[in-house]
Design a protein around this motif. Structure first.
Motif, short mmCIF file in Angstrom:
data_model
loop_
_atom_site.label_atom_id
_atom_site.label_comp_id
_atom_site.label_asym_id
_atom_site.label_seq_id
_atom_site.Cartn_x
_atom_site.Cartn_y
_atom_site.Cartn_z
N ALA A 1 0.72 -1.25 0.11
CA ALA A 1 0.06 0.13 0.09
C ALA A 1 1.05 1.25 -0.05
CB ALA A 1 -1.08 0.01 1.14
N LEU A 2 2.11 1.20 -0.07
CA LEU A 2 3.06 2.35 0.03
C LEU A 2 3.34 2.83 -1.48
CD1 LEU A 2 5.55 0.99 2.72
CD2 LEU A 2 3.61 2.29 2.82
N ASP A 3 3.67 4.19 -1.27
CA ASP A 3 4.00 4.83 -2.49
C ASP A 3 5.57 4.23 -2.66
OD1 ASP A 3 1.85 6.40 -2.98
OD2 ASP A 3 2.77 7.84 -1.67
N PRO A 4 6.22 4.09 -4.00
CA PRO A 4 7.47 3.39 -4.17
C PRO A 4 8.39 3.88 -3.61
CG PRO A 4 6.37 4.06 -6.53
CD PRO A 4 5.25 4.46 -5.00
N GLU A 5 8.50 5.12 -3.21
CA GLU A 5 9.64 5.60 -2.56
C GLU A 5 9.87 5.47 -1.10
OE1 GLU A 5 7.24 7.67 -3.52
OE2 GLU A 5 6.73 9.29 -2.28
N MET A 6 8.67 4.92 -0.50
CA MET A 6 8.72 4.65 0.98
C MET A 6 8.75 3.07 1.12
SD MET A 6 5.68 6.80 2.17
CE MET A 6 5.88 8.53 1.75
N VAL A 7 9.05 2.14 -0.01
CA VAL A 7 8.95 0.87 0.26
C VAL A 7 10.31 0.34 0.76
CG1 VAL A 7 9.32 -1.39 -1.19
CG2 VAL A 7 7.85 0.04 -1.71
N GLY A 8 11.57 1.03 0.32
CA GLY A 8 12.88 0.72 0.96
C GLY A 8 12.99 1.06 2.44
N GLU A 9 12.51 1.79 2.97
CA GLU A 9 12.64 2.20 4.46
C GLU A 9 11.99 1.16 5.24
OE1 GLU A 9 9.37 5.54 5.63
OE2 GLU A 9 10.59 6.01 4.03
N VAL A 10 10.87 0.20 4.81
CA VAL A 10 10.30 -0.69 5.48
C VAL A 10 10.96 -1.89 5.38
CG1 VAL A 10 7.90 -1.77 5.58
CG2 VAL A 10 7.97 0.79 5.31
N LEU A 11 11.29 -2.16 3.97
CA LEU A 11 11.93 -3.28 3.88
C LEU A 11 13.51 -3.32 4.90
CD1 LEU A 11 11.74 -3.98 -0.01
CD2 LEU A 11 10.48 -5.03 1.69
N GLN A 12 14.11 -1.89 4.94
CA GLN A 12 15.19 -1.86 5.64
C GLN A 12 14.96 -2.55 7.14
OE1 GLN A 12 18.32 -1.58 4.39
NE2 GLN A 12 18.83 -2.24 6.30
N VAL A 13 13.90 -2.19 7.77
CA VAL A 13 13.43 -2.36 9.08
C VAL A 13 13.30 -3.87 9.21
CG1 VAL A 13 11.62 -2.32 10.72
CG2 VAL A 13 12.46 -0.35 9.56
N MET A 14 12.80 -4.44 8.21
CA MET A 14 12.56 -5.86 8.15
C MET A 14 13.70 -6.71 7.85
SD MET A 14 9.06 -5.89 5.65
CE MET A 14 9.02 -7.57 5.59
N LYS A 15 14.55 -6.12 7.18
CA LYS A 15 15.99 -6.82 6.99
C LYS A 15 16.77 -6.58 8.17
CE LYS A 15 16.57 -5.34 2.26
NZ LYS A 15 17.20 -4.45 1.40
N ASP A 16 16.81 -5.65 9.03
CA ASP A 16 17.48 -5.58 10.22
C ASP A 16 16.79 -6.65 11.39
OD1 ASP A 16 18.87 -3.39 9.32
OD2 ASP A 16 17.45 -1.74 10.39
N LEU A 17 15.54 -6.65 11.13
CA LEU A 17 14.82 -7.91 11.87
C LEU A 17 15.42 -9.30 11.75
CD1 LEU A 17 11.19 -7.34 12.28
CD2 LEU A 17 12.67 -7.29 14.24
N ALA A 18 15.59 -9.40 10.36
CA ALA A 18 16.16 -10.82 10.05
C ALA A 18 17.52 -10.90 10.43
CB ALA A 18 15.81 -10.89 8.50
N LYS A 19 18.22 -9.95 10.52
CA LYS A 19 19.52 -9.95 11.00
C LYS A 19 19.53 -10.44 12.42
CE LYS A 19 22.13 -6.86 8.66
NZ LYS A 19 22.46 -5.54 8.55
N ASP A 20 18.67 -9.65 13.14
CA ASP A 20 18.65 -9.92 14.61
C ASP A 20 18.29 -11.38 14.91
OD1 ASP A 20 19.42 -7.40 14.97
OD2 ASP A 20 17.36 -6.50 15.73
#
Ligand code: ADP
Ligand code: MG
Length: 240
Positions: A166-185
């Protein structure tokens, strides 16, 4: 952590899931892909009984979800869920969105929960937004609040249903980054997404669903670079 055996789900005469077998291990990041209407959301929702399976079994941390002995509310506390449309409480501040469930459901002390919540807000890059209301935030910020809110319950697994759709394209990256950090943890995560680049980078395993079953699963390199099943090949040829 999660064991699904021969899971079926019908909506009337619509046989949406027709025999799903799937095991999710602790610390694993599993990405589910597949065409619209293939039952991806239904599968996720069966994992925390937002939908009741028609038949089959779902075990979470050794407890059968549909068993009468199981306290489903207690199990649900251990499963964080993030939806496409954020579902924040509109009349509560960002901080209150995070503290509500831990204080109400888990009876945590407010000062303890607030401290933890501020830590989580900092982690998703929103330390300065604790007093804002959801309608004052961008879509990407709302979704990061939704993720922090789910984390505030200290879940053992996080379920994501198209968190960036549901996000505008320019906001997808910031959410995916949070998810990547979670995965790394080391968070155990089950993620339905159309973000194939993310899936390739972060998933330990990719599941391709179509026609009510898992058609193919494997390491992202195998699924994306050398899919075996014609249905997978056809789907990927349209989305990659
Ligand atoms: P996906 O997430 O892969 O797009 P869904 O799980 O949302 O697929 O939907 C799979 C099928 O189940 C669709 O045909 C949809 O219309 C149907 N469905 C989903 N939820 C319900 C519901 N609550 N009641 C009736 N039909 C539903
Ligand atoms: Mg869906």
């Amino acid at each position: 952590m999660i064991t699904i055996k021969d899971l079926h789900k019908d909506f009337g005469s619509n046989h949406v899931l027709t025999g799903i077998d799937l095991t999710i291990n602790e610390g694993e990041v599993v990405v589910i892909i597949g065409p619209s209407g293939s039952g991806k959301s239904t599968l996720l929702r069966c994992l925390n009984l937002l939908e009741e399976p028609t038949s089959g079994s779902v075990e979470f941390e050794g407890q059968e979800l549909t068993s009468k002995k199981t306290d489903i509310n207690q199990l649900r506390q251990k499963m964080g869920m993030v939806f496409q449309n954020f579902n924040l409480f509109p009349h509560k501040t960002v901080l209150e969105n995070l503290t509500l469930s831990p204080t109400k459901v888990k009876k945590e002390a407010l000062d303890v929960t607030e401290k933890n919540s501020r830590h989580l807000l900092a982690k998703v890059g929103l330390a300065d937004k604790e007093s804002a209301y959801p309608n004052q935030l961008s879509g990407g910020q709302k979704q990061r609040v939704a993720i922090a809110r789910a984390l505030a319950m200290a879940p053992d697994v996080m379920l994501f249903d198209e968190p960036t759709s549901a996000l505008d394209p320019e906001m997808v990256g910031e959410v995916l980054q949070v998810m990547k950090d979670l995965a790394k943890d080391g968070m155990t995560m089950v993620i339905v997404t159309h973000e194939m680049g993310f899936a390739k980078e972060v998933a330990d395993r990719v599941i391709f669903m179509a026609d009510g079953i898992i058609q193919e699963e494997g390491h992202p390199n195998a699924i994306f670079d050398a899919p075996q099943n014609p249905r997978t090949q056809d789907f990927l040829s349209k989305v990659l």
